[in-house]
Design a protein around this motif. Structure first.
Motif, PDB file in Angstrom:
ATOM      1  N   THR A  92       0.861  -1.179   0.000  1.00 38.48           N
ATOM      2  CA  THR A  92       0.000   0.000   0.000  1.00 38.48           C
ATOM      3  C   THR A  92       0.893   1.223   0.000  1.00 38.48           C
ATOM      4  O   THR A  92       2.104   1.125  -0.222  1.00 38.48           O
ATOM      5  CB  THR A  92      -0.960  -0.003   1.207  1.00 38.48           C
ATOM      6  N   SER A 100      -6.160  -5.820  -3.572  1.00 36.37           N
ATOM      7  CA  SER A 100      -6.673  -4.571  -4.133  1.00 36.37           C
ATOM      8  C   SER A 100      -7.567  -3.913  -3.084  1.00 36.37           C
ATOM      9  O   SER A 100      -7.270  -3.963  -1.892  1.00 36.37           O
ATOM     10  CB  SER A 100      -7.429  -4.854  -5.435  1.00 36.37           C
ATOM     11  N   LYS A 133      -5.491   1.931  -7.499  1.00 37.10           N
ATOM     12  CA  LYS A 133      -5.909   0.545  -7.333  1.00 37.10           C
ATOM     13  C   LYS A 133      -6.472  -0.021  -8.634  1.00 37.10           C
ATOM     14  O   LYS A 133      -6.247  -1.191  -8.971  1.00 37.10           O
ATOM     15  CB  LYS A 133      -6.945   0.443  -6.208  1.00 37.10           C
TER      16      LYS A 133
END
Length: 329
Positions: free
Chosen positions: A71, A100, A129
């Motif tokens: 992330t 995701s 994303k």
């Protein structure tokens, strides 16, 4: 022979739980990779910048599968995806599990199934994303099984936003019963269920010509008002207040800016950001009212996931919050 699994982002909130669930499942040789690795018993920990394709290529030589929990900023997410797309086809890896987010659906509303087309909008995080999914979904084929997991709002022990921050806001009486403003679906999922889904995606047969797409939202995930009320009761922050819409607007649009500035400046000044209440971002007000509900058919039917109940998840979150804030049981 044990499957050799590389967990990228293994020191993070979700990554640590993935590593723990892999250990509990057995029959996995686990490497936890991160830019700031943490040692764990029985797990190889290494330093890795997954944006660096040469470094990633070297590490993948010794692994059969990778769980990608990276992330961060939009550029970091995209650089990681590009690196993975470049390196995986020529590697020894035969399976990719990519974490995701439901944010990839952008501004879509209503009921959303696993294979619904991705939407537009939603800000930089949603766009990153989406772009990462598009790059990695193209890798799916007979030689590389790909699972794209899309968690909703991940709660449970360690959740900074959906437990820690929400708990603070409830205790400060800045959240409670929001009326119509909190009537949207929360799309909550317990962090252990997210981790178990990643493990199951390593174990089950995946499609040979397309990625498996799986939304991760608990079937009994309630509306936000119900979550705020249940967590407030579990924390002893009662009676639960009815929050006037004007208070929400003032909090999110007037107070949020100086509070965010303080959060950034306080560490530089050698002061704790906790001296001021955490900011309530305006984007959350939109989320709390949004009637978007993810359906997790593939997680249940294909991955065989058994979900943590809402009641157990709230109790688990409250125990962790009380411990982290050193509150009486």
């Amino acid at each position: 022979m044990s499957m050799r699994v590389l967990v990228i982002g293994g020191a993070g909130f979700v990554g640590r739980r993935v590593v723990a669930q892999l250990q509990a499942a057995g029959d996995f040789a686990i490497t936890s990779a991160s830019r700031r690795p943490r040692s764990m018993p029985g797990v190889q920990a290494l330093s890795l910048d997954a944006r660096d394709s040469d470094a990633l290529r070297t590490v993948l030589r010794d692994h059969d599968a990778v769980v990608n929990c990276v992330t961060g900023s939009g550029p970091d997410i995209l650089a990681n995806a590009r690196s993975m797309a470049q390196v995986l086809p020529g590697s020894a890896c035969r399976r990719l599990v990519h974490m995701s987010s439901m944010a990839a659906f952008g501004e879509l509303d209503g009921d959303i199934d696993d294979d619904a087309p991705l939407g537009d909008g939603g800000g930089w995080y949603a766009q990153a994303k989406r772009d990462a999914e598009l790059q990695l979904s193209a890798l799916a084929g007979p030689d590389l099984g790909v699972a794209l997991l899309r968690p909703g709002c991940v709660h449970g022990p360690g959740s900074h936003l959906w437990v820690e921050r929400v708990g603070d806001w409830l205790r400060q009486r800045r959240l409670g019963d929001l009326g119509v403003a909190g009537d949207g679906w929360s799309n909550l999922v317990h962090v252990d269920d997210v981790a178990k889904a990643a493990v199951r995606a390593l174990q089950v047969a995946l499609p040979a010509d397309a990625p498996l797409r799986a939304n991760l939202v608990a079937p009994d995930s309630p509306r936000w008002n119900d979550y705020f009320t249940a967590l407030a009761i579990a924390l002893g922050s009662t009676p639960v207040r009815r929050i006037h819409p004007r208070q929400l607007q003032l909090d999110a649009y007037l107070a949020a800016v100086p509070l965010r500035v303080w959060e950034r400046l306080a560490p530089r000044l050698g002061m704790g950001p906790s001296l001021a209440p955490p900011a309530l971002p305006p984007s959350l007000l939109k989320l709390f009212a949004q009637h978007r509900r993810l359906r997790s058919t593939n997680a249940t039917a294909v991955l065989g996931l058994q979900w943590t109940s809402f009641e157990d998840g709230v109790a688990d979150s409250a125990r962790w919050y009380r411990s982290s804030r050193q509150l009486a049981p």
